[in-house]
Write an enzyme that holds these catalytic residues in place. Structure first.
Site, PDB file in Angstrom:
ATOM      1  N   GLU A   1      12.616  12.401   0.430  1.00 48.42           N
ATOM      2  CA  GLU A   1      11.517  11.840  -0.366  1.00 48.42           C
ATOM      3  C   GLU A   1      10.162  12.393   0.091  1.00 48.42           C
ATOM      4  O   GLU A   1       9.285  12.684  -0.721  1.00 48.42           O
ATOM      5  CB  GLU A   1      11.542  10.312  -0.243  1.00 48.42           C
ATOM      6  CG  GLU A   1      10.353   9.577  -0.827  1.00 48.42           C
ATOM      7  CD  GLU A   1      10.273   9.651  -2.345  1.00 48.42           C
ATOM      8  OE1 GLU A   1      11.284   9.944  -2.977  1.00 48.42           O
ATOM      9  OE2 GLU A   1       9.167   9.432  -2.873  1.00 48.42           O
TER      10      GLU A   1
ATOM     11  N   HIS B   1      13.753  10.889   4.027  1.00 53.82           N
ATOM     12  CA  HIS B   1      13.205  12.159   4.481  1.00 53.82           C
ATOM     13  C   HIS B   1      13.092  13.177   3.346  1.00 53.82           C
ATOM     14  O   HIS B   1      12.027  13.774   3.167  1.00 53.82           O
ATOM     15  CB  HIS B   1      13.947  12.742   5.680  1.00 53.82           C
ATOM     16  CG  HIS B   1      13.115  13.810   6.310  1.00 53.82           C
ATOM     17  ND1 HIS B   1      12.039  13.525   7.102  1.00 53.82           N
ATOM     18  CD2 HIS B   1      13.127  15.140   6.165  1.00 53.82           C
ATOM     19  CE1 HIS B   1      11.431  14.645   7.430  1.00 53.82           C
ATOM     20  NE2 HIS B   1      12.071  15.644   6.884  1.00 53.82           N
TER      21      HIS B   1
ATOM     22  N   TYR C   1       9.658  15.301   1.246  1.00 53.38           N
ATOM     23  CA  TYR C   1       9.540  16.655   0.702  1.00 53.38           C
ATOM     24  C   TYR C   1       9.367  16.644  -0.809  1.00 53.38           C
ATOM     25  O   TYR C   1       8.767  17.555  -1.372  1.00 53.38           O
ATOM     26  CB  TYR C   1      10.739  17.508   1.137  1.00 53.38           C
ATOM     27  CG  TYR C   1      10.691  17.745   2.623  1.00 53.38           C
ATOM     28  CD1 TYR C   1       9.776  18.649   3.151  1.00 53.38           C
ATOM     29  CD2 TYR C   1      11.469  17.015   3.492  1.00 53.38           C
ATOM     30  CE1 TYR C   1       9.673  18.829   4.512  1.00 53.38           C
ATOM     31  CE2 TYR C   1      11.367  17.183   4.859  1.00 53.38           C
ATOM     32  CZ  TYR C   1      10.457  18.090   5.364  1.00 53.38           C
ATOM     33  OH  TYR C   1      10.349  18.245   6.708  1.00 53.38           O
TER      34      TYR C   1
ATOM     35  N   SER D   1      -0.103  27.260  -3.860  1.00 50.00           N
ATOM     36  CA  SER D   1       0.308  28.651  -4.089  1.00 50.00           C
ATOM     37  C   SER D   1      -0.253  29.209  -5.392  1.00 50.00           C
ATOM     38  O   SER D   1      -0.236  30.421  -5.605  1.00 50.00           O
ATOM     39  CB  SER D   1       1.841  28.763  -4.119  1.00 50.00           C
ATOM     40  OG  SER D   1       2.363  28.325  -2.890  1.00 50.00           O
TER      41      SER D   1
ATOM     42  N   HIS E   1      15.687  11.703  12.713  1.00 51.26           N
ATOM     43  CA  HIS E   1      14.543  11.838  13.620  1.00 51.26           C
ATOM     44  C   HIS E   1      13.529  10.709  13.402  1.00 51.26           C
ATOM     45  O   HIS E   1      12.603  10.557  14.176  1.00 51.26           O
ATOM     46  CB  HIS E   1      13.889  13.232  13.512  1.00 51.26           C
ATOM     47  CG  HIS E   1      13.197  13.520  12.223  1.00 51.26           C
ATOM     48  ND1 HIS E   1      13.189  14.772  11.660  1.00 51.26           N
ATOM     49  CD2 HIS E   1      12.489  12.749  11.371  1.00 51.26           C
ATOM     50  CE1 HIS E   1      12.491  14.745  10.527  1.00 51.26           C
ATOM     51  NE2 HIS E   1      12.063  13.523  10.349  1.00 51.26           N
ATOM     52  N   HIS E   2      13.726   9.933  12.331  1.00 47.97           N
ATOM     53  CA  HIS E   2      12.881   8.760  12.118  1.00 47.97           C
ATOM     54  C   HIS E   2      13.362   7.576  12.948  1.00 47.97           C
ATOM     55  O   HIS E   2      12.716   6.537  12.952  1.00 47.97           O
ATOM     56  CB  HIS E   2      12.889   8.364  10.643  1.00 47.97           C
ATOM     57  CG  HIS E   2      12.248   9.380   9.750  1.00 47.97           C
ATOM     58  ND1 HIS E   2      10.901   9.397   9.494  1.00 47.97           N
ATOM     59  CD2 HIS E   2      12.776  10.429   9.065  1.00 47.97           C
ATOM     60  CE1 HIS E   2      10.627  10.409   8.674  1.00 47.97           C
ATOM     61  NE2 HIS E   2      11.738  11.059   8.409  1.00 47.97           N
TER      62      HIS E   2
ATOM     63  N   THR F   1       8.391  26.231   7.008  1.00 44.69           N
ATOM     64  CA  THR F   1       7.025  25.736   6.793  1.00 44.69           C
ATOM     65  C   THR F   1       6.023  26.743   7.340  1.00 44.69           C
ATOM     66  O   THR F   1       4.988  27.012   6.728  1.00 44.69           O
ATOM     67  CB  THR F   1       6.830  24.359   7.466  1.00 44.69           C
ATOM     68  OG1 THR F   1       7.921  23.523   7.095  1.00 44.69           O
ATOM     69  CG2 THR F   1       5.534  23.703   7.022  1.00 44.69           C
TER      70      THR F   1
ATOM     71  N   ARG G   1       1.710   0.384  15.276  1.00 39.72           N
ATOM     72  CA  ARG G   1       1.337   0.301  13.867  1.00 39.72           C
ATOM     73  C   ARG G   1       1.736  -1.070  13.314  1.00 39.72           C
ATOM     74  O   ARG G   1       2.479  -1.816  13.956  1.00 39.72           O
ATOM     75  CB  ARG G   1       2.007   1.428  13.058  1.00 39.72           C
ATOM     76  CG  ARG G   1       3.510   1.390  13.119  1.00 39.72           C
ATOM     77  CD  ARG G   1       4.158   2.650  12.589  1.00 39.72           C
ATOM     78  NE  ARG G   1       4.070   2.739  11.137  1.00 39.72           N
ATOM     79  CZ  ARG G   1       4.957   3.398  10.368  1.00 39.72           C
ATOM     80  NH1 ARG G   1       5.980   4.030  10.939  1.00 39.72           N
ATOM     81  NH2 ARG G   1       4.827   3.445   9.076  1.00 39.72           N
TER      82      ARG G   1
ATOM     83  N   ASP H   1       7.349  22.674 -25.284  1.00 35.44           N
ATOM     84  CA  ASP H   1       7.240  21.293 -24.782  1.00 35.44           C
ATOM     85  C   ASP H   1       8.326  21.104 -23.735  1.00 35.44           C
ATOM     86  O   ASP H   1       9.040  22.055 -23.405  1.00 35.44           O
ATOM     87  CB  ASP H   1       7.420  20.283 -25.934  1.00 35.44           C
ATOM     88  CG  ASP H   1       6.741  18.943 -25.629  1.00 35.44           C
ATOM     89  OD1 ASP H   1       6.955  18.422 -24.525  1.00 35.44           O
ATOM     90  OD2 ASP H   1       5.986  18.452 -26.479  1.00 35.44           O
TER      91      ASP H   1
ATOM     92  N   TRP I   1       7.331  -0.250   4.010  1.00 35.92           N
ATOM     93  CA  TRP I   1       7.873   0.414   2.816  1.00 35.92           C
ATOM     94  C   TRP I   1       9.321   0.826   3.004  1.00 35.92           C
ATOM     95  O   TRP I   1      10.032   1.083   2.042  1.00 35.92           O
ATOM     96  CB  TRP I   1       7.009   1.617   2.430  1.00 35.92           C
ATOM     97  CG  TRP I   1       7.341   2.898   3.151  1.00 35.92           C
ATOM     98  CD1 TRP I   1       7.009   3.220   4.430  1.00 35.92           C
ATOM     99  CD2 TRP I   1       8.089   4.014   2.634  1.00 35.92           C
ATOM    100  NE1 TRP I   1       7.481   4.469   4.745  1.00 35.92           N
ATOM    101  CE2 TRP I   1       8.149   4.986   3.646  1.00 35.92           C
ATOM    102  CE3 TRP I   1       8.689   4.295   1.406  1.00 35.92           C
ATOM    103  CZ2 TRP I   1       8.800   6.203   3.481  1.00 35.92           C
ATOM    104  CZ3 TRP I   1       9.339   5.510   1.246  1.00 35.92           C
ATOM    105  CH2 TRP I   1       9.395   6.449   2.274  1.00 35.92           C
TER     106      TRP I   1
ATOM    107  N   HIS J   1       0.849  -1.208   0.000  1.00 36.51           N
ATOM    108  CA  HIS J   1       0.000   0.000   0.000  1.00 36.51           C
ATOM    109  C   HIS J   1       0.877   1.248   0.000  1.00 36.51           C
ATOM    110  O   HIS J   1       0.686   2.171  -0.802  1.00 36.51           O
ATOM    111  CB  HIS J   1      -0.922  -0.006   1.225  1.00 36.51           C
ATOM    112  CG  HIS J   1      -1.449   1.355   1.603  1.00 36.51           C
ATOM    113  ND1 HIS J   1      -2.401   2.014   0.858  1.00 36.51           N
ATOM    114  CD2 HIS J   1      -1.142   2.182   2.644  1.00 36.51           C
ATOM    115  CE1 HIS J   1      -2.659   3.189   1.418  1.00 36.51           C
ATOM    116  NE2 HIS J   1      -1.912   3.320   2.503  1.00 36.51           N
TER     117      HIS J   1
ATOM    118  N   LYS K   1       5.480  29.573   5.022  1.00 33.90           N
ATOM    119  CA  LYS K   1       4.561  29.259   3.923  1.00 33.90           C
ATOM    120  C   LYS K   1       3.103  29.341   4.380  1.00 33.90           C
ATOM    121  O   LYS K   1       2.256  29.929   3.706  1.00 33.90           O
ATOM    122  CB  LYS K   1       4.857  27.867   3.364  1.00 33.90           C
ATOM    123  CG  LYS K   1       6.252  27.745   2.786  1.00 33.90           C
ATOM    124  CD  LYS K   1       6.448  26.477   2.033  1.00 33.90           C
ATOM    125  CE  LYS K   1       5.776  26.551   0.698  1.00 33.90           C
ATOM    126  NZ  LYS K   1       6.369  27.539  -0.189  1.00 33.90           N
TER     127      LYS K   1
ATOM    128  N   SER L   1      12.839   6.139 -13.555  1.00 33.66           N
ATOM    129  CA  SER L   1      11.801   6.993 -14.140  1.00 33.66           C
ATOM    130  C   SER L   1      11.804   8.375 -13.487  1.00 33.66           C
ATOM    131  O   SER L   1      11.747   9.399 -14.170  1.00 33.66           O
ATOM    132  CB  SER L   1      10.438   6.317 -13.964  1.00 33.66           C
ATOM    133  OG  SER L   1       9.412   7.201 -14.273  1.00 33.66           O
ATOM    134  N   SER L   2      11.896   8.374 -12.152  1.00 35.97           N
ATOM    135  CA  SER L   2      11.877   9.653 -11.435  1.00 35.97           C
ATOM    136  C   SER L   2      13.080  10.513 -11.793  1.00 35.97           C
ATOM    137  O   SER L   2      12.959  11.726 -11.998  1.00 35.97           O
ATOM    138  CB  SER L   2      11.878   9.421  -9.919  1.00 35.97           C
ATOM    139  OG  SER L   2      10.751   8.703  -9.549  1.00 35.97           O
TER     140      SER L   2
END
Lengths: 182, 525
Positions: B255, B253, B257, B268, B302-303, B328, B450, B106, B142, B77, B331, B169-170
């Protein structure tokens, strides 16, 4: 003193490209009275700045790769290198194509279309008195028009880097120049 | 060079129709559409997996699936949503919007663009086919933490290859975006005149290029640990599993963002239009995005506060994490200031815009709570974390994409969408989302871990509520698909501007924009 070319019209605010039309009125490399149109796509960054960007990316990626290498995780480095290689190839290709342009030169006797694409330079020559300009509308509403110039059943397409409105203007100008010659 | 060759070269402007149009297309609008359709399909697929999870958690005990399959569901998932839905969805927006916004005909590398997209369906198939292997799909989460992934079945190998392809691809997409933005801006479109969406994607593209090799290296080392006798992460051979966590989160991390920054760009664009005011503090917004991107590289641990880091490390990562709140906050402040005393109207895109600001802020605040080291010892690996990242990724990224779709859909299709149904979609999505995920904060604070298929009885009520919300949320997204389909098929004709005096070059084009080029020249003042 006249400059080599007096620019009749130089568009600089187009999305797709830039067309510069000039007519020879003084000493220069092309015969007097000839007409010249140069069409080049818009490029917003110099080759030098693109190279600087690649160097910055390389420094960042290699710093990260080497840091992990120093921790024993050496397999990050080849992927970083591969990625930088791809970036380099792509930017190199872009730089190589950044000078792509077309020149349509109408002299006393000939119409010469020269296409500069990468390292290739291709030239097509037509007799001026037989040459004609064809502006074909897009097959569907979603497709752009196509501007062709040629004679005796041989045509080359020009102005793909510019937008429809500019193609119409270029077409009209070329027709006017060719008509004047007859 | 012969004229004949030139003439031959000149006919490639004709393109096939039907299926081959989509397979061979190099047009940014076509490829953007393909990305968005692919992302929506994967969104529904990943959502279906989430519903399997919530069906199992509806009641304590094991009712629907066995624990191993449950773990596969939680893992795939997440992988599907991150790599199959959110990232390709954002690339779809980039493909559609960036050339229109910067005045380019293009993308800079159209063939590469085609290739970037067509890698995706094969990668997704590879990932899904992992379920068909002997040991089933990946079941380690994941994050693919070693040593569990070293012990997994063949499904892990397929997953590793799939994420490699998704990464390729990315990266190709990112390179294309960078070259396009750098080299194909219309004359007068200076960097500080670019729409914020373009800025956010440019910075995201740099993030992708910086971190994707790290991820590729990490999963390749997993592969060599599994099959080639190395011991990077395998403690049995002297490897260090914690090192995998470090390398994963060094990628993971940023990722996060990568998934949220383009969403900031979409918001925006929406908020100024419906506030009828220019974006407040454009320069500070650009700097805030760049600041967030930089900070994303220095906060990864921090993870993993509970992994046993030295105290100095814990304190450093805690304070560095707190710093992210500053850009943040800038923003959020700027979005609110843009709305302040604006002539606001609440069409569907604006509802999503305001909804994202409100709900993402909740996710940001719970992120701050998680960033406090001693508190994180309590929250770590609980449902509080699940609630937090869904408030960031669903009500941040996914809802921003929904809002962006409503915002630009009339431009893309030439038709107005059904406003009434759009508003229904927003309210049902927001309400069911909160029913699904807000109770998970309480579950986490009460200590429910979890990634478990069964739980203690005291967690039942909140899980029942959460599952009801999840099913409502899932079904509501079918309505979204219907609204978009209906809009594509027909509806009230959209004008060029669509909205009331919106800013940006894309609104100078007719709706839908011509396939290849522009009828009205842009004016970049």
């Amino acid at each position: 003193m006249f400059p080599a070319y007096a620019t009749l019209r130089a568009q600089t605010s187009h999305r797709a490209g830039v067309v510069t039309l000039s007519i020879q009125i003084g000493d220069g490399q092309i015969p007097a009275g000839s007409f010249r149109a140069e069409i080049r796509p818009n490029r917003s960054m110099s080759s030098r700045n693109l190279v600087v960007m690649v160097i910055c990316l390389t420094v960042v990626c290699l710093t990260i790769g080497l840091s992990f290498f120093s921790l024993g995780l050496w397999l990050v480095l080849p992927f970083a290198g591969l990625e930088i290689f791809v970036v380099g190839v792509v930017v190199g290709y872009t730089i190589r194509r950044s000078d792509d342009h077309e020149v349509v030169l109408v002299t006393e006797d000939d119409v010469v279309v020269t296409k500069h694409e990468g390292r290739l330079t291709r030239e097509a020559k037509f007799q001026k008195y037989w040459a004609w300009v064809r502006l074909e509308p897009g097959i569907t509403r979603m497709q752009p028009s196509r501007l062709k110039i040629g004679s005796h059943g041989r045509f080359v397409e020009i102005g793909k880097a510019i937008e429809d409105r500019e193609r119409r203007e270029l077409s009209a100008r070329l027709k006017q120049v060719l008509r004047a010659a007859v | 060079m012969a004229t004949a060759e030139v003439a031959h070269h000149d006919h490639h402007d004709h393109h096939p129709t039907g299926l081959m149009r989509w397979v061979t297309t190099t047009n940014h609008k076509d490829i953007g559409t393909l990305y968005l359709i692919f992302a929506f399909i994967m969104f529904l697929l990943g959502g279906a997996m989430a519903l399997v999870i919530r069906a199992e958690l509806f009641q304590p005990g094991l009712q629907v699936v066995d624990p191993h399959f449950f773990n596969q569901m939680t893992t795939v998932h997440a992988l599907v949503m991150v790599f199959g839905a959110i990232m390709p969805g954002m690339v779809g927006f980039a493909n559609w919007q960036i050339p229109l916004m910067i005045g380019a005909p293009d993308m800079a590398l159209p063939r590469l663009n085609n290739w970037s997209f067509w890698i995706l369906p094969f990668a997704a198939t590879l990932l899904m086919s992992s379920f068909l292997t002997g040991g089933g799909g990946p079941a380690a989460g994941w994050t693919l933490y070693a040593p569990l992934t070293i012990q997994g079945g063949m499904g892990v190998d397929l997953t590793i290859f799939a994420v490699h392809m998704l990464g390729v691809s990315s990266v190709l997409g990112a390179i294309n975006i960078i070259v396009t933005v750098f080299n194909m801006r219309a004359p007068g479109m200076h960097f500080m005149k670019m729409p914020l969406f373009v800025w956010t994607w440019l910075i995201t593209a740099f993030l992708l290029i910086a971190v994707m090799p790290v991820f590729a290296g990490a999963v390749t080392m997993l592969l060599t640990d599994r099959h080639f006798g190395t011991a990077f992460f395998d403690p049995a051979g002297g490897g260090d599993p914690v090192l995998f966590q470090h390398i994963f989160w060094f990628f993971g991390h940023p990722e996060v963002y990568i998934m949220i920054l383009p969403a900031f760009g979409i918001i925006s664009a929406i908020i100024p239009t419906f506030s009828r005011k220019p974006l407040f503090g454009y320069t500070s917004m650009v700097l805030a995005v760049a600041g967030i991107a930089f900070l994303s590289f220095i906060v990864w641990a921090h993870h993993m506060f509970t992994v046993g880091m030295p105290l100095v490390g814990e304190i450093y990562f805690m304070y560095a994490t707190m710093l992210i709140a500053v850009p943040t906050g800038v923003k959020i402040f700027n979005w609110v200031a843009t709305m302040w005393r604006g002539s606001m109207t609440f069409e569907t895109p604006m509802l999503f815009g305001v909804g994202v600001v409100f709900l993402f802020t909740i996710g940001g605040l719970s992120g701050l709570m998680l960033g406090i080291t001693p508190a994180d010892f309590q929250y770590h690996d609980t449902y509080f974390v699940v609630a937090h990242f869904h408030y960031v990724l669903f009500s941040g990224s996914a809802m921003a994409m929904m809002g962006g779709t409503y915002y630009w859909l009339p431009k893309w299709t030439g038709h107005m969408y059904d406003e009434k149904l759009g508003k229904w979609h927003f309210w049902l999505t927001s309400i069911f989302f909160n029913i699904a995920f807000f109770p998970q904060h309480f579950l986490g604070l009460a200590g429910m871990p979890r990634r478990i298929p069964d739980y203690a009885l005291q967690f039942t009520e909140f899980n029942v509520i959460s599952s009801i919300g999840a099913f409502g949320l899932g079904i509501t997204q079918l309505l979204f698909g219907y609204i978009v389909y209906k809009c594509i098929k027909g509806g009230e004709k959209a004008t060029s501007e669509v909205w009331d005096n919106p800013e940006g070059l894309e609104w100078t084009l007719p709706s839908p924009p011509p396939y290849h080029t522009f009828e009205t020249p842009p004016v970049v003042k």
